[in-house]
Design a protein around this motif. Sequence first.
Motif, PDB file in Angstrom:
ATOM      1  N   GLU A 496     -17.024 -11.605  20.616  1.00 55.96           N
ATOM      2  CA  GLU A 496     -17.438 -12.668  21.538  1.00 55.96           C
ATOM      3  C   GLU A 496     -18.836 -13.170  21.206  1.00 55.96           C
ATOM      4  O   GLU A 496     -19.107 -14.381  21.277  1.00 55.96           O
ATOM      5  N   ASN A 497     -19.714 -12.275  20.828  1.00 59.91           N
ATOM      6  CA  ASN A 497     -21.067 -12.693  20.449  1.00 59.91           C
ATOM      7  C   ASN A 497     -21.030 -13.605  19.229  1.00 59.91           C
ATOM      8  O   ASN A 497     -21.770 -14.594  19.153  1.00 59.91           O
ATOM      9  N   ALA A 498     -20.158 -13.286  18.268  1.00 65.02           N
ATOM     10  CA  ALA A 498     -20.044 -14.123  17.072  1.00 65.02           C
ATOM     11  C   ALA A 498     -19.495 -15.503  17.423  1.00 65.02           C
ATOM     12  O   ALA A 498     -19.999 -16.528  16.946  1.00 65.02           O
ATOM     13  N   LEU A 499     -18.466 -15.547  18.257  1.00 68.82           N
ATOM     14  CA  LEU A 499     -17.870 -16.831  18.628  1.00 68.82           C
ATOM     15  C   LEU A 499     -18.787 -17.644  19.528  1.00 68.82           C
ATOM     16  O   LEU A 499     -18.680 -18.875  19.580  1.00 68.82           O
ATOM     17  N   ASP A 500     -19.697 -16.967  20.228  1.00 65.22           N
ATOM     18  CA  ASP A 500     -20.668 -17.686  21.053  1.00 65.22           C
ATOM     19  C   ASP A 500     -21.536 -18.625  20.211  1.00 65.22           C
ATOM     20  O   ASP A 500     -22.033 -19.638  20.720  1.00 65.22           O
ATOM     21  N   THR A 501     -21.736 -18.280  18.945  1.00 68.91           N
ATOM     22  CA  THR A 501     -22.560 -19.153  18.103  1.00 68.91           C
ATOM     23  C   THR A 501     -21.924 -20.526  17.939  1.00 68.91           C
ATOM     24  O   THR A 501     -22.627 -21.507  17.677  1.00 68.91           O
ATOM     25  N   MET A 502     -20.603 -20.600  18.108  1.00 65.80           N
ATOM     26  CA  MET A 502     -19.917 -21.883  17.993  1.00 65.80           C
ATOM     27  C   MET A 502     -19.860 -22.607  19.334  1.00 65.80           C
ATOM     28  O   MET A 502     -20.007 -23.829  19.390  1.00 65.80           O
ATOM     29  N   VAL A 514     -10.931 -17.123  24.128  1.00 65.53           N
ATOM     30  CA  VAL A 514     -10.529 -15.949  24.898  1.00 65.53           C
ATOM     31  C   VAL A 514     -10.257 -14.836  23.899  1.00 65.53           C
ATOM     32  O   VAL A 514      -9.414 -14.983  23.007  1.00 65.53           O
ATOM     33  N   VAL A 515     -10.990 -13.736  24.028  1.00 56.13           N
ATOM     34  CA  VAL A 515     -10.779 -12.558  23.190  1.00 56.13           C
ATOM     35  C   VAL A 515     -10.176 -11.469  24.067  1.00 56.13           C
ATOM     36  O   VAL A 515     -10.743 -11.124  25.108  1.00 56.13           O
ATOM     37  N   ALA A 516      -9.028 -10.965  23.667  1.00 55.48           N
ATOM     38  CA  ALA A 516      -8.335  -9.961  24.480  1.00 55.48           C
ATOM     39  C   ALA A 516      -7.870  -8.811  23.597  1.00 55.48           C
ATOM     40  O   ALA A 516      -7.394  -9.028  22.475  1.00 55.48           O
ATOM     41  N   ILE A 517      -8.026  -7.593  24.119  1.00 51.69           N
ATOM     42  CA  ILE A 517      -7.485  -6.401  23.461  1.00 51.69           C
ATOM     43  C   ILE A 517      -6.400  -5.856  24.384  1.00 51.69           C
ATOM     44  O   ILE A 517      -6.701  -5.234  25.415  1.00 51.69           O
ATOM     45  N   PRO A 518      -5.129  -6.139  24.082  1.00 52.81           N
ATOM     46  CA  PRO A 518      -4.044  -5.713  24.977  1.00 52.81           C
ATOM     47  C   PRO A 518      -4.061  -4.201  25.203  1.00 52.81           C
ATOM     48  O   PRO A 518      -4.360  -3.421  24.283  1.00 52.81           O
ATOM     49  N   SER A 519      -3.761  -3.808  26.413  1.00 46.60           N
ATOM     50  CA  SER A 519      -3.737  -2.386  26.754  1.00 46.60           C
ATOM     51  C   SER A 519      -2.454  -1.739  26.248  1.00 46.60           C
ATOM     52  O   SER A 519      -1.489  -2.416  25.886  1.00 46.60           O
ATOM     53  N   GLY A 520      -2.458  -0.414  26.240  1.00 51.70           N
ATOM     54  CA  GLY A 520      -1.267   0.333  25.856  1.00 51.70           C
ATOM     55  C   GLY A 520      -1.025   0.407  24.363  1.00 51.70           C
ATOM     56  O   GLY A 520       0.091   0.728  23.939  1.00 51.70           O
ATOM     57  N   GLN A 521      -2.022   0.121  23.547  1.00 48.73           N
ATOM     58  CA  GLN A 521      -1.827   0.145  22.097  1.00 48.73           C
ATOM     59  C   GLN A 521      -1.893   1.573  21.559  1.00 48.73           C
ATOM     60  O   GLN A 521      -2.648   2.415  22.063  1.00 48.73           O
ATOM     61  N   ASN A 525      -2.111   5.263  15.365  1.00 46.08           N
ATOM     62  CA  ASN A 525      -1.149   4.960  14.305  1.00 46.08           C
ATOM     63  C   ASN A 525      -1.171   3.501  13.852  1.00 46.08           C
ATOM     64  O   ASN A 525      -0.871   3.206  12.695  1.00 46.08           O
ATOM     65  N   ASN A 526      -1.495   2.600  14.761  1.00 48.93           N
ATOM     66  CA  ASN A 526      -1.371   1.175  14.443  1.00 48.93           C
ATOM     67  C   ASN A 526      -2.700   0.440  14.359  1.00 48.93           C
ATOM     68  O   ASN A 526      -2.729  -0.735  13.998  1.00 48.93           O
ATOM     69  N   GLY A 527      -3.791   1.111  14.696  1.00 43.44           N
ATOM     70  CA  GLY A 527      -5.060   0.408  14.745  1.00 43.44           C
ATOM     71  C   GLY A 527      -5.181  -0.402  16.023  1.00 43.44           C
ATOM     72  O   GLY A 527      -4.362  -0.291  16.942  1.00 43.44           O
ATOM     73  N   VAL A 528      -6.196  -1.230  16.076  1.00 45.77           N
ATOM     74  CA  VAL A 528      -6.464  -2.033  17.271  1.00 45.77           C
ATOM     75  C   VAL A 528      -6.089  -3.487  17.002  1.00 45.77           C
ATOM     76  O   VAL A 528      -6.566  -4.086  16.033  1.00 45.77           O
ATOM     77  N   GLY A 529      -5.255  -4.036  17.850  1.00 46.85           N
ATOM     78  CA  GLY A 529      -4.915  -5.454  17.767  1.00 46.85           C
ATOM     79  C   GLY A 529      -5.793  -6.261  18.703  1.00 46.85           C
ATOM     80  O   GLY A 529      -5.886  -5.953  19.894  1.00 46.85           O
ATOM     81  N   VAL A 530      -6.452  -7.268  18.153  1.00 48.32           N
ATOM     82  CA  VAL A 530      -7.321  -8.134  18.954  1.00 48.32           C
ATOM     83  C   VAL A 530      -6.756  -9.546  18.907  1.00 48.32           C
ATOM     84  O   VAL A 530      -6.525 -10.096  17.825  1.00 48.32           O
ATOM     85  N   GLU A 531      -6.529 -10.127  20.064  1.00 52.58           N
ATOM     86  CA  GLU A 531      -6.018 -11.491  20.143  1.00 52.58           C
ATOM     87  C   GLU A 531      -7.160 -12.428  20.510  1.00 52.58           C
ATOM     88  O   GLU A 531      -7.863 -12.193  21.494  1.00 52.58           O
ATOM     89  N   GLN A 532      -7.354 -13.466  19.693  1.00 49.11           N
ATOM     90  CA  GLN A 532      -8.396 -14.437  20.024  1.00 49.11           C
ATOM     91  C   GLN A 532      -7.794 -15.837  20.043  1.00 49.11           C
ATOM     92  O   GLN A 532      -7.144 -16.264  19.094  1.00 49.11           O
ATOM     93  N   THR A 533      -7.978 -16.518  21.143  1.00 51.36           N
ATOM     94  CA  THR A 533      -7.529 -17.898  21.301  1.00 51.36           C
ATOM     95  C   THR A 533      -8.746 -18.801  21.204  1.00 51.36           C
ATOM     96  O   THR A 533      -9.695 -18.666  21.986  1.00 51.36           O
ATOM     97  N   LEU A 534      -8.717 -19.698  20.236  1.00 52.46           N
ATOM     98  CA  LEU A 534      -9.834 -20.611  20.010  1.00 52.46           C
ATOM     99  C   LEU A 534      -9.524 -21.940  20.688  1.00 52.46           C
ATOM    100  O   LEU A 534      -8.482 -22.546  20.433  1.00 52.46           O
ATOM    101  N   ILE A 535     -10.410 -22.387  21.535  1.00 49.37           N
ATOM    102  CA  ILE A 535     -10.196 -23.613  22.310  1.00 49.37           C
ATOM    103  C   ILE A 535     -11.062 -24.708  21.701  1.00 49.37           C
ATOM    104  O   ILE A 535     -12.291 -24.683  21.797  1.00 49.37           O
ATOM    105  N   GLY A 536     -10.406 -25.662  21.042  1.00 50.74           N
ATOM    106  CA  GLY A 536     -11.121 -26.673  20.284  1.00 50.74           C
ATOM    107  C   GLY A 536     -11.561 -27.871  21.105  1.00 50.74           C
ATOM    108  O   GLY A 536     -11.123 -28.082  22.240  1.00 50.74           O
ATOM    109  N   VAL A 537     -12.431 -28.661  20.493  1.00 50.79           N
ATOM    110  CA  VAL A 537     -12.909 -29.903  21.101  1.00 50.79           C
ATOM    111  C   VAL A 537     -11.886 -31.001  20.798  1.00 50.79           C
ATOM    112  O   VAL A 537     -11.621 -31.291  19.632  1.00 50.79           O
ATOM    113  N   PRO A 538     -11.289 -31.628  21.816  1.00 51.85           N
ATOM    114  CA  PRO A 538     -10.287 -32.674  21.549  1.00 51.85           C
ATOM    115  C   PRO A 538     -10.902 -33.869  20.811  1.00 51.85           C
ATOM    116  O   PRO A 538     -12.047 -34.242  21.058  1.00 51.85           O
TER     117      PRO A 538
END
Length: 564
Positions: A496-502, A514-521, A525-538
Amino acid sequence: MNDVIEYLIDGTSGLAPGDVSGSAVIVGVCSKGTVGKAYLLGKRSDLTERLGTGPLVDRLRDVFATGGQEPTVIAVPVEGLPGGYIGNVGHTGSGPDAAVSGVAGANADAVVQIVVAGQLGTATYKLSLDGGETWGNATATPANGQIILGESGAVLTLAEGAHVENDAYAVTVRGPIGPVKRIGAGPTITVTGTVKAGAEVVLLVTGAGGRNVGTYQLSEDGGDNWGPVRTIPVDGAIPVSSTGVTVTVPDEDLTLGTEYHCRLNAPVPSITAVMGALETPLALYDPEFVYIVGPSDAVDWAACGVRADELWNQHRPTYIKTEFRLPYDGEDLNDWVAAWKTERARYSHRFVQSIAAFGEVSDSTGLRRLRNWGGLQCGRVLSIPVHRATGRVSDGPVSQGTLPDGWVENGIHEALEDAGAVSAKMYAGLSGVYWGDSRTLAEPTSDYRYEEILRVVFKAVRLARIAALKSMYDEAGDPALEGNASGLAYLKGSIENALDTMTKATPREMVGYVVAIPSGQDIVNNGVGVEQTLIGVPIIRKIKLFSNFTYAGSNFDPRLKEVA
């Protein structure tokens, strides 16, 4: 031993490295420099001293003319092949088609006409190499259909079938030095040498007479700019600046006012040479995009797509810009657009662009030459933030260029842009030329059809990756206990700090994220999955103005409704 022990805690400054926006590797043919070597250049660089002349130098001038105050440019020379081309076959008639192959070695306006109808080996044909002004004798068609087109280096292959009388097959062949066209009376001149740069050479006779008597002026841009009046040399040899060619005047009198025109076709790189030349520079530098100078087709785009995929898989998101060729002699804009669309139908890739816009360009040398506008578009991209469209009208027109006649009236831009080319257009009410949508060669269903989306996403991906690396092999904590997953919280906070620069840039490069780390991972065995949704300027790509009219004081006067 009891003492005060010092520790340095790293990673708390808020720095977000990884941004490479505004930097480009540009590769092309030039007359100086070492092939495959990366040259760091700025607006004050002496391009002629370092790289000589050629297509690469021409485009670099365009880049620096439009690239803002501090563009980051890395130029890479590549070995060139002689320019020239073999045009498509123009078939008039109802008989079988034909194909052409070979190497453009000499100029020819070849026409093959069927004289006696029949199958291959039985039918006869006659050949003209000057567009039908003179003809050779009728000859039986070869059994394999292969007809050698004089000394041009091209071979026309007739398809099997019943060939029809008077069917004609026309092919234009141009070598590096095009044919010399004379306007007026006088002897024939010759142009020889090894072409280093494209030009439209014009020699104007300003004083009648022969060698050491007559005078002339020389133009390298089709007559837009002229050199000083000079006397024809004693040996008749007139060097044409840095193009690498020499005009030779015969030992005869020239006629006052006569003009001699000759087009020089610039040397071109092969895609294999380009990819080889890029190996070392791309190992040393990490640009936002690569720009390849020179004509390209679907085969070249496919190689670019493979390279872009390789860079993505190396965690270095990079896209590639290419150019399309200029129209051939005898080819109108409709034929040229059809040729581009034929290539486009053969390939798609979201990380590759094809810049089709072309026209005369004025540069810092004072000359005005016909060329592709890839350098102008590349410079515009380097001068604007990643979220901004190159076609933003408030950023001004493409003041250096002029579109060809018929471009606006015949809907050339719309046909190209709809199919995925980078093109330019004009607006009614404005006098300048403006960029349209900066399209990629992505499929219509892709989210990445526009360059500004690629730039935003690639920048965000690079920033997020570097930020996430700080959490590699960190303790995740206990995700089952609320507030006890300190490692995951640090990972999320770093991204989030990195994306704040934008989102906090001026102007903002993203509206939000929106940066989300889904629970229950299963982290073990699988590592950490991070979901990031980038909301652009129209981007406003279309404006609709709805107007109506009413009389003051009438029931439809909206001001009265506001008062009521």
